[in-house]
Write a protein that holds these residues in place. Sequence first.
Motif, PDB file in Angstrom:
ATOM      1  N   PRO A  49     -50.782 -71.472 -60.170  1.00 17.28           N
ATOM      2  CA  PRO A  49     -50.581 -70.041 -59.926  1.00 17.28           C
ATOM      3  C   PRO A  49     -51.407 -69.098 -60.795  1.00 17.28           C
TER       4      PRO A  49
ATOM      5  N   THR B  92     -60.030 -65.038 -57.038  1.00 24.57           N
ATOM      6  CA  THR B  92     -58.582 -64.816 -56.971  1.00 24.57           C
ATOM      7  C   THR B  92     -57.876 -65.188 -58.268  1.00 24.57           C
TER       8      THR B  92
ATOM      9  N   THR C 101     -55.158 -62.115 -58.110  1.00 22.74           N
ATOM     10  CA  THR C 101     -53.693 -62.024 -58.212  1.00 22.74           C
ATOM     11  C   THR C 101     -53.024 -63.354 -58.536  1.00 22.74           C
TER      12      THR C 101
ATOM     13  N   ARG D 222     -52.899 -65.560 -56.225  1.00 17.55           N
ATOM     14  CA  ARG D 222     -52.718 -66.064 -54.868  1.00 17.55           C
ATOM     15  C   ARG D 222     -54.096 -66.307 -54.265  1.00 17.55           C
TER      16      ARG D 222
ATOM     17  N   ASP E 150     -55.151 -66.184 -51.380  1.00 18.51           N
ATOM     18  CA  ASP E 150     -55.533 -65.342 -50.240  1.00 18.51           C
ATOM     19  C   ASP E 150     -55.400 -63.852 -50.521  1.00 18.51           C
ATOM     20  N   ARG E 151     -55.353 -63.465 -51.807  1.00 16.47           N
ATOM     21  CA  ARG E 151     -55.105 -62.059 -52.071  1.00 16.47           C
ATOM     22  C   ARG E 151     -55.821 -61.555 -53.325  1.00 16.47           C
TER      23      ARG E 151
END
Length: 300
Positions: free
Chosen positions: A136, A181, A203, A205, A207-208
């Motif tokens: 993460p 990311t 972030t 994530r 995909d973000r």
Amino acid sequence: MRREGRAIKLAFTKKPAQNFRLLVFAIASLVLLAADRRGAIGALRSGLDAAVYPLQQFVSAPVRFAEWIRENVSGYTSILEENQRLKEDRFRLEARLAKFSALEQENIRLRALLGASIKIGEHFLIAELLSINLVPYEHLVLANKGSNIGVHVGQPVFDARGVVGQVLRVSPVSAEVMLITDPNHAIPVQVERNGLRTIAVGTGRIDRLILPYLSGSADIQEGDRLVTSGMGGVFPAGYPVATVVDISNTGSSLAKVSAEPVAPLDRIREVLLVWTRSDVQAQDKAGEAPPGAAVPHVAR
């Protein structure tokens, strides 16, 4: 005298019987010949054959049944063997098809990377990923090219669609790349539609991205494409980074904007290590070989 008389008597008494039998046989032969000429014998034979046929079938039934069983068992065994061969052939063909499909996809990816490198117009090198670390709070990948061919810390990394990240650490034979990311990564971007400049931050994530420094009145819309601004001197200007997917105003002076990376960061297998013009010019001034000189070079 008595014996001779008895013999003569026996001879005369047997001779008429033998002659009679001979006469009967002769008449029977003539009758049969006459019947055969008229076709009566054939009809008689057919009748006898018809009468005997059920008996023949009954007698030969066990033999024919045994032959039928043998043929069916042999045929069933052949079918089983052929079925097994067909299964093996199908498995082999499916394995080859899967391999060909994988090769086709790899060829598509490499051609896309080559097309991207032509658009970039810089020195470049295609590298394969050796490992991926997507915990993460740390998004890192390991590429199979290192400092022995000129890879350096801070070097920009692309794929066929857009920006992937930049080199964080380097060894002689590999390079660790931080993805855009990663929470510790930030990249200067601008809105392609109107040139609005800002910073895109990871972030954690895959995909973000977020754009935390835009005011609530900033001219930005969902669907806007973000490209590199060229600020900071790391990434050349004008290359796709992300697409704006969500905008919300929290009531503060800053807008909450999130974007999705253009590059499929969770599916990439090959990347482009890029040497910018400034890298090449610096090496030229120092009298050294250009980075990646041993790899394909796209004319500028």
